[in-house]
Design an enzyme around this catalytic site. Structure first.
Site, PDB file in Angstrom:
ATOM      1  N   ARG A   1     136.768  35.050  34.890  1.00 20.27           N
ATOM      2  CA  ARG A   1     136.100  36.134  35.607  1.00 20.27           C
ATOM      3  C   ARG A   1     136.611  36.168  37.042  1.00 20.27           C
ATOM      4  O   ARG A   1     136.615  35.141  37.735  1.00 20.27           O
ATOM      5  CB  ARG A   1     134.584  35.970  35.612  1.00 20.27           C
ATOM      6  CG  ARG A   1     133.894  37.117  36.366  1.00 20.27           C
ATOM      7  CD  ARG A   1     132.411  37.163  36.171  1.00 20.27           C
ATOM      8  NE  ARG A   1     131.871  38.393  36.762  1.00 20.27           N
ATOM      9  CZ  ARG A   1     130.713  38.943  36.430  1.00 20.27           C
ATOM     10  NH1 ARG A   1     129.950  38.386  35.505  1.00 20.27           N
ATOM     11  NH2 ARG A   1     130.311  40.057  37.012  1.00 20.27           N
TER      12      ARG A   1
ATOM     13  N   ASN B   1     127.238  49.860  32.129  1.00 19.24           N
ATOM     14  CA  ASN B   1     128.049  50.816  32.895  1.00 19.24           C
ATOM     15  C   ASN B   1     127.859  52.248  32.416  1.00 19.24           C
ATOM     16  O   ASN B   1     128.071  53.199  33.179  1.00 19.24           O
ATOM     17  CB  ASN B   1     129.542  50.471  32.790  1.00 19.24           C
ATOM     18  CG  ASN B   1     129.913  49.162  33.463  1.00 19.24           C
ATOM     19  OD1 ASN B   1     130.880  48.522  33.080  1.00 19.24           O
ATOM     20  ND2 ASN B   1     129.139  48.743  34.463  1.00 19.24           N
TER      21      ASN B   1
ATOM     22  N   ASP C   1     136.578  42.044  36.991  1.00 19.23           N
ATOM     23  CA  ASP C   1     135.540  42.355  37.971  1.00 19.23           C
ATOM     24  C   ASP C   1     136.121  42.483  39.381  1.00 19.23           C
ATOM     25  O   ASP C   1     137.063  41.783  39.738  1.00 19.23           O
ATOM     26  CB  ASP C   1     134.490  41.234  37.958  1.00 19.23           C
ATOM     27  CG  ASP C   1     133.206  41.633  38.653  1.00 19.23           C
ATOM     28  OD1 ASP C   1     132.981  42.837  38.852  1.00 19.23           O
ATOM     29  OD2 ASP C   1     132.427  40.735  39.011  1.00 19.23           O
ATOM     30  N   GLY C   2     135.524  43.383  40.158  1.00 18.50           N
ATOM     31  CA  GLY C   2     135.881  43.489  41.568  1.00 18.50           C
ATOM     32  C   GLY C   2     136.697  44.707  41.935  1.00 18.50           C
ATOM     33  O   GLY C   2     137.192  44.798  43.076  1.00 18.50           O
TER      34      GLY C   2
ATOM     35  N   THR D   1     127.904  48.132  28.298  1.00 18.75           N
ATOM     36  CA  THR D   1     126.879  49.103  27.920  1.00 18.75           C
ATOM     37  C   THR D   1     126.053  49.504  29.137  1.00 18.75           C
ATOM     38  O   THR D   1     125.610  50.653  29.243  1.00 18.75           O
ATOM     39  CB  THR D   1     125.963  48.524  26.831  1.00 18.75           C
ATOM     40  OG1 THR D   1     125.520  47.211  27.238  1.00 18.75           O
ATOM     41  CG2 THR D   1     126.691  48.398  25.496  1.00 18.75           C
TER      42      THR D   1
ATOM     43  N   ARG E   1     134.952  46.622  44.868  1.00 16.61           N
ATOM     44  CA  ARG E   1     134.953  45.836  46.098  1.00 16.61           C
ATOM     45  C   ARG E   1     136.358  45.738  46.689  1.00 16.61           C
ATOM     46  O   ARG E   1     136.536  45.751  47.903  1.00 16.61           O
ATOM     47  CB  ARG E   1     134.374  44.444  45.826  1.00 16.61           C
ATOM     48  CG  ARG E   1     132.855  44.396  45.882  1.00 16.61           C
ATOM     49  CD  ARG E   1     132.314  43.108  45.325  1.00 16.61           C
ATOM     50  NE  ARG E   1     132.387  43.083  43.874  1.00 16.61           N
ATOM     51  CZ  ARG E   1     132.107  42.026  43.131  1.00 16.61           C
ATOM     52  NH1 ARG E   1     131.760  40.885  43.717  1.00 16.61           N
ATOM     53  NH2 ARG E   1     132.172  42.073  41.825  1.00 16.61           N
ATOM     54  N   TRP E   2     137.361  45.647  45.825  1.00 18.62           N
ATOM     55  CA  TRP E   2     138.743  45.648  46.291  1.00 18.62           C
ATOM     56  C   TRP E   2     139.067  46.966  46.982  1.00 18.62           C
ATOM     57  O   TRP E   2     139.698  46.989  48.052  1.00 18.62           O
ATOM     58  CB  TRP E   2     139.692  45.424  45.117  1.00 18.62           C
ATOM     59  CG  TRP E   2     141.145  45.503  45.470  1.00 18.62           C
ATOM     60  CD1 TRP E   2     141.941  44.492  45.931  1.00 18.62           C
ATOM     61  CD2 TRP E   2     141.983  46.666  45.408  1.00 18.62           C
ATOM     62  NE1 TRP E   2     143.223  44.955  46.144  1.00 18.62           N
ATOM     63  CE2 TRP E   2     143.281  46.280  45.836  1.00 18.62           C
ATOM     64  CE3 TRP E   2     141.762  47.993  45.009  1.00 18.62           C
ATOM     65  CZ2 TRP E   2     144.343  47.175  45.891  1.00 18.62           C
ATOM     66  CZ3 TRP E   2     142.826  48.888  45.076  1.00 18.62           C
ATOM     67  CH2 TRP E   2     144.099  48.482  45.510  1.00 18.62           C
TER      68      TRP E   2
ATOM     69  N   ARG F   1     128.993  34.130  36.580  1.00 18.98           N
ATOM     70  CA  ARG F   1     128.084  34.404  35.469  1.00 18.98           C
ATOM     71  C   ARG F   1     128.849  35.187  34.401  1.00 18.98           C
ATOM     72  O   ARG F   1     129.881  35.793  34.679  1.00 18.98           O
ATOM     73  CB  ARG F   1     126.872  35.204  35.936  1.00 18.98           C
ATOM     74  CG  ARG F   1     127.197  36.547  36.555  1.00 18.98           C
ATOM     75  CD  ARG F   1     125.917  37.276  37.002  1.00 18.98           C
ATOM     76  NE  ARG F   1     126.227  38.605  37.494  1.00 18.98           N
ATOM     77  CZ  ARG F   1     126.559  38.891  38.755  1.00 18.98           C
ATOM     78  NH1 ARG F   1     126.633  37.919  39.644  1.00 18.98           N
ATOM     79  NH2 ARG F   1     126.808  40.138  39.122  1.00 18.98           N
TER      80      ARG F   1
ATOM     81  N   SER G   1     127.326  37.645  32.437  1.00 19.81           N
ATOM     82  CA  SER G   1     126.793  39.010  32.384  1.00 19.81           C
ATOM     83  C   SER G   1     126.733  39.559  30.960  1.00 19.81           C
ATOM     84  O   SER G   1     126.820  40.769  30.755  1.00 19.81           O
ATOM     85  CB  SER G   1     127.618  39.943  33.278  1.00 19.81           C
ATOM     86  OG  SER G   1     127.595  39.505  34.617  1.00 19.81           O
TER      87      SER G   1
END
Length: 253
Positions: A202, A81, A33-34, A79, A37-38, A208, A210
């Site tokens: 994560r 995404n 994840d990220g 799914t 944002r990165w 979370r 997800s």
């Protein structure tokens, strides 16, 4: 190499030197994840973020090999995404396909797809099937590539598979209701025959799951890391293993 890199390298070696390989998790699940944002923080595009995240995978698998991890599950595309706009989804799928090809081309890992294959475009399906076939006899880490994966979808697919299997045998619903148990459903999961994840990591600071491996992670330990996935370092990985080794797992007891 700058001073900061030198310090991190020395610290990583120190942590690794103190790591008890007998306490290393055998199956690690990673929620990558990220990426976006990165990229935003770096002034790049989402596509550049996903590409940087894909490039990080080979590093992770190398670290896992060095520390005797046996199974790694990488959540690369959910799914949910698949509902992204086409201009976002098509480049992302291309990056995932290239990442899967790279894992297979390494020659050490075994690739196994977890997810609903039918939800994916034909080209992505072909890449996944070719990677699994090409690496079938490899003896290294088993790499589950979770593409088009959702935890609820997996459980629904497992129940559907179980019902179809017993329908073919002529089992009535009443008979099936009498015998069905946890193990029956486990035998129809995407990861059937594999150990459940000992540790789920994560990145990006989200705390979370997800929907990641909802069934299999019932007794998993969780490690939430603040750093975005493309910036995930070996020292972050080793910290996760150290944290896991320090815990006393009770398995619900």
């Amino acid at each position: 190499m700058n001073l900061r890199d030198l310090v991190y390298g020395l610290y990583a070696r120190r942590v690794e030197g103190r790591l008890d390989h007998a306490q290393v998790p055998k199956h690690i699940g990673v929620i990558l994840d990220g990426n976006r944002r990165w990229a935003k923080a770096s002034g790049g595009t989402p596509e550049q973020g996903h590409k940087a995240g894909a490039d990080k995978i080979q590093e992770l698998l190398g670290w896992c090999s060095e520390t005797d991890v046996e199974v790694v599950t990488l959540w690369m595309l959910s799914t949910d995404n698949l509902n992204r706009p086409e201009e976002q989804l098509v480049p992302l799928l291309g990056i995932i396909e290239d990442a899967v090809r790279a894992i297979a081309a390494d020659g050490r890992w075994r690739v196994h797809h977890v997810g609903t294959m039918d939800l994916l475009p034909a080209r992505t399906q072909s890449v996944l099937k070719e990677a699994m076939q090409a690496t079938h006899d490899n003896t290294g880490i088993l790499v589950n590539v979770a593409v088009g994966y959702g935890g609820r979808q997996e459980i629904a697919d497992a129940v559907r598979s179980l019902l179809l299997e017993h329908a073919e045998k002529g089992t009535s619903f009443e008979e099936l209701a009498e015998i069905v148990d946890v193990e029956h459903i486990s035998e129809h999961l995407y990861t059937r025959g594999q150990p459940d994840p000992d540790l789920v990591i994560r990145t990006s600071g989200e705390q979370r799951l997800s929907g990641f491996m909802l069934w299999q992670s019932a007794h998993s330990e969780y490690y939430f890391c603040e750093v975005h996935w493309p910036a995930f370092r070996k020292v972050d990985f080793l910290r996760a293993l150290r944290d896991y080794a320090a815990r006393h797992r009770r398995f619900g007891s």
